[in-house]
Design a protein around this motif. Structure first.
Motif, mmCIF file in Angstrom:
data_model
loop_
_atom_site.group_PDB
_atom_site.id
_atom_site.type_symbol
_atom_site.label_atom_id
_atom_site.label_comp_id
_atom_site.label_asym_id
_atom_site.label_seq_id
_atom_site.Cartn_x
_atom_site.Cartn_y
_atom_site.Cartn_z
ATOM 1 N N MET A 580 0.829 -1.200 0.000
ATOM 2 C CA MET A 580 0.000 0.000 0.000
ATOM 3 C C MET A 580 0.868 1.257 0.000
ATOM 4 O O MET A 580 1.994 1.251 0.505
ATOM 5 N N CYS A 581 0.337 2.316 -0.580
ATOM 6 C CA CYS A 581 0.996 3.617 -0.582
ATOM 7 C C CYS A 581 0.062 4.632 0.055
ATOM 8 O O CYS A 581 -1.134 4.365 0.239
ATOM 9 N N GLY A 582 0.595 5.801 0.367
ATOM 10 C CA GLY A 582 -0.252 6.795 1.023
ATOM 11 C C GLY A 582 0.160 8.214 0.710
ATOM 12 O O GLY A 582 1.325 8.493 0.386
ATOM 13 N N PHE A 583 -0.812 9.116 0.807
ATOM 14 C CA PHE A 583 -0.574 10.552 0.688
ATOM 15 C C PHE A 583 -1.306 11.271 1.806
ATOM 16 O O PHE A 583 -2.399 10.863 2.214
ATOM 17 N N ASN A 584 -0.688 12.320 2.289
ATOM 18 C CA ASN A 584 -1.362 13.224 3.212
ATOM 19 C C ASN A 584 -1.677 14.494 2.422
ATOM 20 O O ASN A 584 -0.770 15.164 1.923
ATOM 21 N N VAL A 585 -2.954 14.770 2.281
ATOM 22 C CA VAL A 585 -3.397 16.000 1.618
ATOM 23 C C VAL A 585 -3.828 16.944 2.728
ATOM 24 O O VAL A 585 -4.788 16.664 3.458
ATOM 25 N N ALA A 586 -3.092 18.048 2.907
ATOM 26 C CA ALA A 586 -3.308 18.908 4.069
ATOM 27 C C ALA A 586 -3.209 20.366 3.683
ATOM 28 O O ALA A 586 -2.598 20.738 2.676
ATOM 29 N N GLY A 587 -3.816 21.196 4.524
ATOM 30 C CA GLY A 587 -3.829 22.635 4.307
ATOM 31 C C GLY A 587 -5.260 23.143 4.275
ATOM 32 O O GLY A 587 -6.222 22.361 4.166
ATOM 33 N N ARG A 591 -9.741 20.234 1.830
ATOM 34 C CA ARG A 591 -11.098 19.708 1.685
ATOM 35 C C ARG A 591 -11.640 20.025 0.293
ATOM 36 O O ARG A 591 -12.188 19.144 -0.393
ATOM 37 N N ALA A 592 -11.468 21.259 -0.138
ATOM 38 C CA ALA A 592 -11.962 21.651 -1.459
ATOM 39 C C ALA A 592 -11.255 20.864 -2.556
ATOM 40 O O ALA A 592 -11.884 20.456 -3.549
ATOM 41 N N LEU A 593 -9.956 20.643 -2.391
ATOM 42 C CA LEU A 593 -9.207 19.885 -3.389
ATOM 43 C C LEU A 593 -9.750 18.462 -3.493
ATOM 44 O O LEU A 593 -10.052 17.970 -4.597
ATOM 45 N N LEU A 594 -9.893 17.801 -2.361
ATOM 46 C CA LEU A 594 -10.342 16.413 -2.367
ATOM 47 C C LEU A 594 -11.805 16.283 -2.795
ATOM 48 O O LEU A 594 -12.176 15.298 -3.441
ATOM 49 N N GLY A 619 -11.763 7.855 -8.581
ATOM 50 C CA GLY A 619 -12.097 6.502 -8.985
ATOM 51 C C GLY A 619 -11.213 5.425 -8.373
ATOM 52 O O GLY A 619 -11.333 4.252 -8.726
ATOM 53 N N ILE A 620 -10.366 5.802 -7.449
ATOM 54 C CA ILE A 620 -9.434 4.864 -6.829
ATOM 55 C C ILE A 620 -9.874 4.589 -5.400
ATOM 56 O O ILE A 620 -10.126 5.521 -4.626
ATOM 57 N N ASP A 621 -9.974 3.322 -5.035
ATOM 58 C CA ASP A 621 -10.378 2.960 -3.681
ATOM 59 C C ASP A 621 -9.300 3.351 -2.680
ATOM 60 O O ASP A 621 -8.137 2.987 -2.837
ATOM 61 N N CYS A 622 -9.707 4.088 -1.649
ATOM 62 C CA CYS A 622 -8.761 4.566 -0.632
ATOM 63 C C CYS A 622 -9.338 4.368 0.757
ATOM 64 O O CYS A 622 -10.565 4.420 0.953
ATOM 65 N N VAL A 623 -8.463 4.157 1.715
ATOM 66 C CA VAL A 623 -8.814 4.321 3.118
ATOM 67 C C VAL A 623 -8.469 5.758 3.469
ATOM 68 O O VAL A 623 -7.311 6.168 3.388
ATOM 69 N N ALA A 624 -9.487 6.537 3.811
ATOM 70 C CA ALA A 624 -9.285 7.949 4.141
ATOM 71 C C ALA A 624 -9.407 8.131 5.647
ATOM 72 O O ALA A 624 -10.384 7.687 6.255
ATOM 73 N N ILE A 625 -8.394 8.764 6.239
ATOM 74 C CA ILE A 625 -8.386 9.011 7.682
ATOM 75 C C ILE A 625 -8.205 10.503 7.884
ATOM 76 O O ILE A 625 -7.258 11.098 7.346
ATOM 77 N N ARG A 626 -9.096 11.118 8.638
ATOM 78 C CA ARG A 626 -8.976 12.555 8.843
ATOM 79 C C ARG A 626 -8.000 12.833 9.977
ATOM 80 O O ARG A 626 -8.363 12.999 11.147
ATOM 81 N N GLY A 634 -6.646 18.144 7.189
ATOM 82 C CA GLY A 634 -6.083 17.226 6.212
ATOM 83 C C GLY A 634 -6.583 15.807 6.360
ATOM 84 O O GLY A 634 -7.226 15.447 7.356
ATOM 85 N N TRP A 635 -6.280 15.021 5.327
ATOM 86 C CA TRP A 635 -6.655 13.616 5.279
ATOM 87 C C TRP A 635 -5.452 12.783 4.856
ATOM 88 O O TRP A 635 -4.663 13.209 4.000
ATOM 89 N N GLU A 636 -5.332 11.603 5.445
ATOM 90 C CA GLU A 636 -4.433 10.592 4.901
ATOM 91 C C GLU A 636 -5.242 9.711 3.960
ATOM 92 O O GLU A 636 -6.347 9.278 4.302
ATOM 93 N N LEU A 637 -4.679 9.436 2.783
ATOM 94 C CA LEU A 637 -5.304 8.547 1.809
ATOM 95 C C LEU A 637 -4.368 7.374 1.567
ATOM 96 O O LEU A 637 -3.215 7.568 1.180
#
Length: 811
Positions: A580-587, A591-594, A619-626, A634-637
């Motif tokens: 598995m791989c992951g990204f943190n989308v934060a700032g 929310r608007a980006l995701l 379209g990609i299955d993710c486990v999203a954690i706020r 932010g969220w971890e995906l």
């Protein structure tokens, strides 16, 4: 020593394999901790291999505080060992002079002097006049700074080894020479049978301290150790008239910028070097008939180093050479010992790849004995733990790294330094695209990961601010103003499934596991002595499914703790870090980006802080954690590895018109320090108690969990020190062009009160910051942080400067 004809033991509490200085020290320290039914097996004579021909220099100071502590313990032990055993260790302590030719070396020495003052060690600056009195044969021209360590010197390798052996035998240990080990066989009950031509020994613990033969002994148990021997040369001069005319012994000279070492030997000098044109030895295995052997002389290889020594100590150029020693040493990929129990086996301990053996032998023996007898060392020695390396450290990587470590033995290891040898290692699917975006990569447990995105500014290392400092600042400010996408794939990830998943996790971790699907919790992992052995985010994905995220570099280390708690029937635990791989989308715009990429509502009322869900992003299955290590919204995906590139591309495209972009791990370091978040191996360590690091509320003593009794005992005591946040005066940092990086002492009114654990410039709050442990100080107090070994004024804060109320985090 067992008498001739005496029958060898058939059972022992532990069997040490290898009669060099480390094996004998471990044996000695096991007996000091009360294990007297212990045995050492040596294939030849004691000291065979690399011990007998060592230069055997001793010094106390090291860039690592805990290694300094152990080296000082070792130096002080030798005198008491002589008194205890009656065996001479051949201790000479005329002192050691440390010379700095460069600004960076001066910074290093001044930092070490500040640490010496904090910990009560004897290491201080001397003037040129004083140095000339101490060692009149040295030419001090071009030297910026001189430090003196009065206890530095050297010992007799055979004397020390035999003193450990005598001390161990006096307490009941037995030593069998000329007894090679032919097999080590694991038994169904977790014990071992050690086979030799003279008989077999059953034991709960096998300790591989076989030195040059460490690889071969490990292979008997099916273990591959990342070790590689090299040749190493030093020479001894004929008697020198100026030394013969002295009535005292000269101090040793540590001129590491000159890439050689020098000390008195008899009435001459001993000079050794780690040359660039190094030589590997025994690449396919150490010969079994090698013992007290040496290689042919090859002084031409160290000629450049010798010439630098002659420039510094001119009498060397006029002295004849009495003898040359060219013998083998065995190295790990980072030149630190491989120490500790093999996580995948029960009762198999390794101590191999030791370079400064006579500076560290006592401390290393003590740490090994503590680990075996008491279950954990007193100090956090992850830098020595063999679990820092995995099977990704293959033969090619080991050779490349050993070559680099040997050739640059005296090169400063700067904070956060990345070395290129043996890389790239393991890469993820997005690696090539990240490189196209300008990523500069670092290595984390074998994984390449982006440090920052600015290929026009190559990576560099130093104690002061580097050119990439500005590049990292741009990324940090971008995330705080808009959003950033951080690759967190190198975090360790685990899946726990089955009817006993919740019960097992509750038995492992100190916090209570989420009881509702879609909830997450932060939880400590407790060590044998009650300290913080780790921290994790645990998410409940289903009634019988949990997802655990923790430190990537500690994955193999933490596997020991997971193995301590048996899995309930029908329950599975697996690492999915590679899958598995992951990204943190934060700032603030995350929310608007995701939301552009998913139909799932990310509104606070639908997806609050510390909640999780399986959602589709682009379209990609993710486990999203706020949750976000940046301390921002932010969220971890987390997605499957094969989907990483597609997800990364979609995130970058969705954020482009918002001013969002890729962010590396160095900016993440700054962002988490702005928020005051701790990190494993810096703020979180087995040495620190929960109430000292602010995690006591996450330790639930109303349930059973791993090492509960130990943590309950330490939590009943007052905190010895507290983790605090400091704002360091910007003017002072600008003047020195440096920020704290970790390890700098903290003083108050001239008294040492603590040390920095993490430091960074807070780009979004325009403040140089540090996290650190202090005692006898509180918020508002003025203190001094010894950045570059010099005092920088600082104030202890009562709250983090970024989002102290957590408003943005929970928005």
């Amino acid at each position: 020593m067992p008498q001739k004809g005496r029958v060898m033991k058939t059972h022992a509490q532990a069997v040490v394999i290898g009669g060099g200085v480390i094996g004998c020290s471990i044996l000695y320290h096991l007996t000091k901790l009360g294990w007297t039914d212990v045995v050492l097996l040596e294939r030849n004579e004691l000291t065979s291999g690399s011990t007998w021909h060592a230069a055997a220099n001793i010094h106390g100071l090291h860039d690592s505080t805990n290694i300094s502590r152990l080296q000082h313990y070792t130096m002080s032990l030798y005198k008491s060992l002589e008194e205890e055993t009656g065996q001479s260790c051949g201790v000479f302590q005329p002192g050691s002079l440390y010379l700095a030719q460069t600004e960076a070396r001066e910074h290093q020495l001044r930092l070490q002097a500040a640490k010496a003052k904090l910990y009560g060690m004897n290491f201080y600056e001397v003037t040129r006049d004083e140095a000339e009195q101490l060692h009149p044969l040295v030419n001090y021209d071009g030297i910026r700074c001189i430090m003196f360590e009065p206890e530095g010197g050297n010992v007799d390798p055979s004397g020390v080894t035999n003193a450990y052996a005598v001390g161990a035998r006096q307490r009941g240990a037995e030593i069998y020479r000329f007894t090679p080990v032919t097999a080590t066989e694991a038994q169904p009950d977790g014990t071992w049978i050690v086979r030799t031509p003279k008989g077999d020994i059953a034991t709960p613990w096998v300790i591989n301290a076989a030195g040059l033969w460490g690889r071969e002994v490990a292979a008997l148990a099916g273990i591959t150790l990342p070790l590689q021997p090299t040749e190493h040369q030093y020479f001894v001069t004929e008697a020198i008239a100026q030394i013969e005319g002295m009535d005292r012994r000269l101090p040793s000279v540590s001129d590491r910028d000159g890439e050689y070492y020098l000390r008195q030997e008899g009435k001459g000098l001993l000079i050794g070097a780690y040359e660039r044109d190094m030589r590997f030895w025994a690449e396919d295995g150490t010969p079994l008939d090698f013992a007290h052997d040496l290689f042919p002389d090859d002084l031409e290889r160290i000629e450049e180093n010798m010439m630098r020594a002659i420039d510094r100590v001119p009498v060397v150029g006029h002295a004849g050479i009495k003898r040359v020693i060219n013998g083998p040493m065995i190295w790990s990929p980072d030149s630190s010992v491989l120490l500790g129990p093999v996580p995948e086996l029960k009762g198999y301990f390794v101590a191999g790849g030791i370079i400064p053996g006579f500076s560290q032998s006592g401390g290393m023996g003590l740490m090994a004995a503590q680990w075996i007898v008491e279950g954990e060392m007193k100090y956090d020695m992850f830098a020595w733990d063999l679990a820092r390396l995995g099977d990704w450290a293959d033969r090619a990587f080991t050779k490349a790294r050993v070559q680099d470590q040997y050739a640059h033995r005296f090169k400063i290891h700067f904070p956060g330094e990345e070395r290129e040898a043996g890389r790239p290692m393991r890469t993820r699917p997005a690696y090539a695209h990240q490189k196209e975006l300008g990523a500069v990569f670092g290595l984390n447990y074998g994984w390449e990961h982006p440090l920052y995105f600015d290929a026009a500014t190559p990576d560099s290392a130093g104690f002061d601010r580097q050119p990439w400092w500005h590049s990292v600042g741009r990324e940090a400010r971008m995330l705080r103003a808009a959003a950033g996408i951080i690759d967190i794939s190198n975090f360790a990830k685990y899946r726990v499934t089955g009817p006993g998943a919740e019960a097992w996790l509750n038995a492992v971790f100190a916090n209570k596991m989420p009881s509702i699907v879609g909830r997450s919790c932060l939880t400590p992992l407790i060590g044998k002595r009650g300290g913080i052995a780790g921290d994790a985010t645990v998410t409940r994905l289903g009634e019988e499914e949990f997802f655990v995220v923790s430190s990537g570099m500690a994955e193999r280390y933490h596997s020991r703790f997971f193995a301590d708690v048996p899995l309930p029937e029908g329950t599975q635990f697996e690492s999915v870090t590679a899958q598995m791989c992951g990204f943190n989308v934060a700032g603030p715009k995350s929310r608007a980006l995701l939301q552009r990429l998913t139909n799932a509502s990310l509104a606070t009322e639908d997806f609050p802080f510390m909640r999780s869900a399986r959602i589709a992003v682009a379209g990609i299955d993710c486990v999203a954690i706020r949750v976000s290590f940046t301390g921002d919204l932010g969220w971890e995906l987390h997605c499957q590895a094969e989907d990483q590139l597609a997800l990364y591309t979609a995130l970058l495209e969705a954020g482009q018109d918002m001013g969002a972009g890729p962010v590396g791990s160095r900016a993440l370091m700054s962002l988490r320090v702005e928020k005051g978040y701790g990190s494993w191996s810096r703020e979180y360590s087995p040495e620190y108690w929960p109430q000292e690091v602010g995690l006591e509320r996450l330790v639930k003593l109303d349930k059973a969990f791993l090492n509960k009794d130990a943590v309950a005992a330490v939590m009943a005591q007052p905190a010895r020190e507290k983790l605090v946040m400091l704002a360091i005066d910007n003017e002072a940092c600008a003047a020195s062009n440096a920020d704290a990086t970790g390890g700098e002492p903290i003083f108050k009114d001239g008294q040492g009160i603590g040390r920095v654990s993490s430091g960074a410039y807070g780009y979004s709050v325009n403040q140089s910051l540090a996290l650190g442990y202090v005692k006898g100080a509180q918020a508002g107090d003025r203190v001094e942080v010894m950045i570059l070994g010099r005092p920088h004024g600082a104030t202890i804060l009562d709250a983090p400067p970024f989002d102290p109320q957590g408003t943005r985090l929970r928005a």
